[in-house]
Write a protein that holds these residues in place. Sequence first.
Motif, PDB file in Angstrom:
ATOM      1  N   LEU A 103     -51.327 -90.551  59.591  1.00 58.08           N
ATOM      2  CA  LEU A 103     -50.315 -91.612  60.107  1.00 58.08           C
ATOM      3  C   LEU A 103     -50.001 -90.989  61.584  1.00 58.08           C
ATOM      4  O   LEU A 103     -50.141 -91.623  62.461  1.00 58.08           O
ATOM      5  N   ALA A 104     -49.834 -89.480  61.527  1.00 59.59           N
ATOM      6  CA  ALA A 104     -49.504 -89.145  62.886  1.00 59.59           C
ATOM      7  C   ALA A 104     -50.820 -89.311  63.946  1.00 59.59           C
ATOM      8  O   ALA A 104     -50.344 -89.728  65.000  1.00 59.59           O
ATOM      9  N   TRP A 105     -52.006 -89.070  63.524  1.00 63.09           N
ATOM     10  CA  TRP A 105     -53.123 -89.413  64.135  1.00 63.09           C
ATOM     11  C   TRP A 105     -53.113 -90.733  64.468  1.00 63.09           C
ATOM     12  O   TRP A 105     -53.449 -91.162  65.894  1.00 63.09           O
ATOM     13  N   SER A 106     -52.875 -91.767  63.729  1.00 58.91           N
ATOM     14  CA  SER A 106     -53.329 -93.101  64.053  1.00 58.91           C
ATOM     15  C   SER A 106     -52.126 -93.616  64.908  1.00 58.91           C
ATOM     16  O   SER A 106     -52.440 -94.513  65.765  1.00 58.91           O
ATOM     17  N   LEU A 107     -50.918 -93.226  64.563  1.00 58.79           N
ATOM     18  CA  LEU A 107     -50.063 -93.755  65.448  1.00 58.79           C
ATOM     19  C   LEU A 107     -49.585 -92.996  66.747  1.00 58.79           C
ATOM     20  O   LEU A 107     -48.682 -93.694  67.475  1.00 58.79           O
ATOM     21  N   GLY A 108     -50.133 -91.985  66.968  1.00 60.37           N
ATOM     22  CA  GLY A 108     -49.557 -90.968  68.046  1.00 60.37           C
ATOM     23  C   GLY A 108     -48.445 -90.865  68.287  1.00 60.37           C
ATOM     24  O   GLY A 108     -47.447 -90.595  67.281  1.00 60.37           O
ATOM     25  N   PRO A 109     -48.074 -91.143  69.416  1.00 61.30           N
ATOM     26  CA  PRO A 109     -46.504 -90.694  69.991  1.00 61.30           C
ATOM     27  C   PRO A 109     -45.508 -91.848  69.153  1.00 61.30           C
ATOM     28  O   PRO A 109     -44.278 -91.410  69.291  1.00 61.30           O
ATOM     29  N   ASP A 110     -45.966 -93.099  68.521  1.00 57.53           N
ATOM     30  CA  ASP A 110     -45.208 -93.799  67.738  1.00 57.53           C
ATOM     31  C   ASP A 110     -44.698 -93.274  66.398  1.00 57.53           C
ATOM     32  O   ASP A 110     -43.632 -93.537  65.895  1.00 57.53           O
ATOM     33  N   PHE A 111     -45.485 -92.012  66.046  1.00 56.73           N
ATOM     34  CA  PHE A 111     -45.088 -91.452  64.987  1.00 56.73           C
ATOM     35  C   PHE A 111     -44.109 -90.445  65.117  1.00 56.73           C
ATOM     36  O   PHE A 111     -44.149 -88.981  65.144  1.00 56.73           O
ATOM     37  N   THR A 112     -42.753 -90.878  65.096  1.00 57.47           N
ATOM     38  CA  THR A 112     -41.572 -90.234  65.524  1.00 57.47           C
ATOM     39  C   THR A 112     -40.972 -89.352  64.440  1.00 57.47           C
ATOM     40  O   THR A 112     -41.512 -89.393  63.361  1.00 57.47           O
ATOM     41  N   PRO A 113     -40.329 -88.217  64.543  1.00 56.48           N
ATOM     42  CA  PRO A 113     -39.744 -87.679  63.324  1.00 56.48           C
ATOM     43  C   PRO A 113     -39.067 -88.637  62.516  1.00 56.48           C
ATOM     44  O   PRO A 113     -39.283 -88.384  61.204  1.00 56.48           O
ATOM     45  N   GLU A 114     -38.201 -89.575  63.027  1.00 60.58           N
ATOM     46  CA  GLU A 114     -37.625 -90.243  61.874  1.00 60.58           C
ATOM     47  C   GLU A 114     -38.463 -91.281  61.454  1.00 60.58           C
ATOM     48  O   GLU A 114     -38.561 -91.631  60.018  1.00 60.58           O
ATOM     49  N   LEU A 115     -39.870 -91.731  61.879  1.00 56.74           N
ATOM     50  CA  LEU A 115     -40.790 -92.430  61.041  1.00 56.74           C
ATOM     51  C   LEU A 115     -41.565 -91.219  60.098  1.00 56.74           C
ATOM     52  O   LEU A 115     -41.896 -91.904  58.997  1.00 56.74           O
ATOM     53  N   HIS A 116     -41.749 -90.265  60.404  1.00 56.53           N
ATOM     54  CA  HIS A 116     -42.320 -89.233  59.601  1.00 56.53           C
ATOM     55  C   HIS A 116     -41.532 -89.203  58.294  1.00 56.53           C
ATOM     56  O   HIS A 116     -41.917 -89.212  57.022  1.00 56.53           O
ATOM     57  N   ASP A 117     -40.284 -89.037  58.512  1.00 54.32           N
ATOM     58  CA  ASP A 117     -39.165 -88.836  57.450  1.00 54.32           C
ATOM     59  C   ASP A 117     -39.005 -90.149  56.692  1.00 54.32           C
ATOM     60  O   ASP A 117     -38.993 -90.199  55.320  1.00 54.32           O
ATOM     61  N   ALA A 118     -39.281 -91.222  57.225  1.00 57.94           N
ATOM     62  CA  ALA A 118     -39.406 -92.470  56.501  1.00 57.94           C
ATOM     63  C   ALA A 118     -40.679 -92.593  55.430  1.00 57.94           C
ATOM     64  O   ALA A 118     -40.343 -92.890  54.512  1.00 57.94           O
ATOM     65  N   TRP A 119     -41.897 -92.138  56.037  1.00 58.55           N
ATOM     66  CA  TRP A 119     -42.957 -92.353  55.622  1.00 58.55           C
ATOM     67  C   TRP A 119     -42.806 -91.419  54.147  1.00 58.55           C
ATOM     68  O   TRP A 119     -43.325 -91.521  53.159  1.00 58.55           O
ATOM     69  N   ALA A 120     -42.402 -90.016  54.683  1.00 61.43           N
ATOM     70  CA  ALA A 120     -42.327 -89.038  53.460  1.00 61.43           C
ATOM     71  C   ALA A 120     -41.052 -89.588  52.272  1.00 61.43           C
ATOM     72  O   ALA A 120     -41.569 -89.367  51.013  1.00 61.43           O
ATOM     73  N   ALA A 121     -40.490 -90.397  52.550  1.00 57.93           N
ATOM     74  CA  ALA A 121     -39.442 -90.665  51.732  1.00 57.93           C
ATOM     75  C   ALA A 121     -39.987 -91.893  50.823  1.00 57.93           C
ATOM     76  O   ALA A 121     -39.976 -91.942  49.587  1.00 57.93           O
ATOM     77  N   VAL A 122     -40.801 -92.869  51.310  1.00 59.78           N
ATOM     78  CA  VAL A 122     -41.503 -93.884  50.859  1.00 59.78           C
ATOM     79  C   VAL A 122     -42.605 -93.220  49.825  1.00 59.78           C
ATOM     80  O   VAL A 122     -42.693 -93.561  48.652  1.00 59.78           O
ATOM     81  N   TYR A 123     -43.553 -92.199  50.602  1.00 61.35           N
ATOM     82  CA  TYR A 123     -44.191 -91.785  49.528  1.00 61.35           C
ATOM     83  C   TYR A 123     -43.917 -90.904  48.558  1.00 61.35           C
ATOM     84  O   TYR A 123     -44.358 -90.752  47.370  1.00 61.35           O
ATOM     85  N   GLY A 124     -42.629 -90.226  48.633  1.00 57.16           N
ATOM     86  CA  GLY A 124     -41.791 -89.475  47.708  1.00 57.16           C
ATOM     87  C   GLY A 124     -41.688 -90.364  46.465  1.00 57.16           C
ATOM     88  O   GLY A 124     -41.823 -90.240  45.348  1.00 57.16           O
ATOM     89  N   VAL A 125     -41.224 -91.700  46.712  1.00 63.00           N
ATOM     90  CA  VAL A 125     -40.761 -92.472  45.497  1.00 63.00           C
ATOM     91  C   VAL A 125     -42.303 -92.964  44.954  1.00 63.00           C
ATOM     92  O   VAL A 125     -42.245 -92.886  43.633  1.00 63.00           O
ATOM     93  N   VAL A 126     -43.097 -93.443  45.775  1.00 60.01           N
ATOM     94  CA  VAL A 126     -44.535 -93.714  45.242  1.00 60.01           C
ATOM     95  C   VAL A 126     -44.985 -92.428  44.218  1.00 60.01           C
ATOM     96  O   VAL A 126     -45.161 -92.947  43.059  1.00 60.01           O
ATOM     97  N   ALA A 127     -45.002 -91.414  44.629  1.00 56.54           N
ATOM     98  CA  ALA A 127     -45.689 -90.071  44.062  1.00 56.54           C
ATOM     99  C   ALA A 127     -44.882 -90.198  42.831  1.00 56.54           C
ATOM    100  O   ALA A 127     -45.394 -90.005  41.834  1.00 56.54           O
ATOM    101  N   GLN A 128     -43.730 -89.837  42.918  1.00 55.63           N
ATOM    102  CA  GLN A 128     -42.655 -89.590  41.671  1.00 55.63           C
ATOM    103  C   GLN A 128     -42.661 -90.699  40.689  1.00 55.63           C
ATOM    104  O   GLN A 128     -43.138 -90.507  39.553  1.00 55.63           O
ATOM    105  N   THR A 129     -42.941 -91.981  41.071  1.00 54.34           N
ATOM    106  CA  THR A 129     -43.161 -93.074  39.978  1.00 54.34           C
ATOM    107  C   THR A 129     -44.269 -93.211  39.566  1.00 54.34           C
ATOM    108  O   THR A 129     -44.524 -93.044  38.340  1.00 54.34           O
ATOM    109  N   MET A 130     -45.566 -92.924  40.218  1.00 50.38           N
ATOM    110  CA  MET A 130     -46.672 -92.670  39.706  1.00 50.38           C
ATOM    111  C   MET A 130     -47.044 -91.505  38.749  1.00 50.38           C
ATOM    112  O   MET A 130     -47.673 -91.738  37.768  1.00 50.38           O
ATOM    113  N   GLN A 131     -46.282 -90.468  39.027  1.00 54.50           N
ATOM    114  CA  GLN A 131     -46.440 -89.342  37.951  1.00 54.50           C
ATOM    115  C   GLN A 131     -45.538 -89.361  36.837  1.00 54.50           C
ATOM    116  O   GLN A 131     -45.755 -88.584  36.064  1.00 54.50           O
TER     117      GLN A 131
END
Length: 144
Positions: A103-131
């Motif tokens: 995501l950082a590579w594909s979004l470049g400067p649009d991948f802000t720290p806030e967006l990083h944290d948002a994706w990390a939170a979303v992935y956290g829910v996805v991964a936890q639920t799948m596990q």
Amino acid sequence: MTPQQIQRVQHSLELIAPQADLVATRFYDHLLTRHPALRPLFRHTDIRLQGLALMRMIVWAVQRLDNTAELLPALRELGARHVRYGVRAEHYAWVGASLLDTLAWSLGPDFTPELHDAWAAVYGVVAQTMQETTPEREPELRAA
């Protein structure tokens, strides 16, 4: 996940959509280069088709982040299928790191720290639920 995080992730996915094939290719290149132990899981898989399936699943899930009644059961089912494919609990962290790097590579400067944290939170829910369906978690879930 906060409503703001959901909104950020949904908006960023719109930015990625036009280059979905390239993003998926980059993701699997990154994942399998960093974690070659995962290669056997894909030995009978057309990685391009796998990438398309991954992107469809991400789009589907992100569109339903505010509808957990639909999202969570589907993620549990997906997690159960991944157990049958040989996915283990530790693989989720590897996938998450590769996803964030891609995501950082594909979004470049649009991948802000806030967006990083948002994706990390979303992935956290996805991964936890799948596990919730992985064998390594069964004793932990029974104890809860």
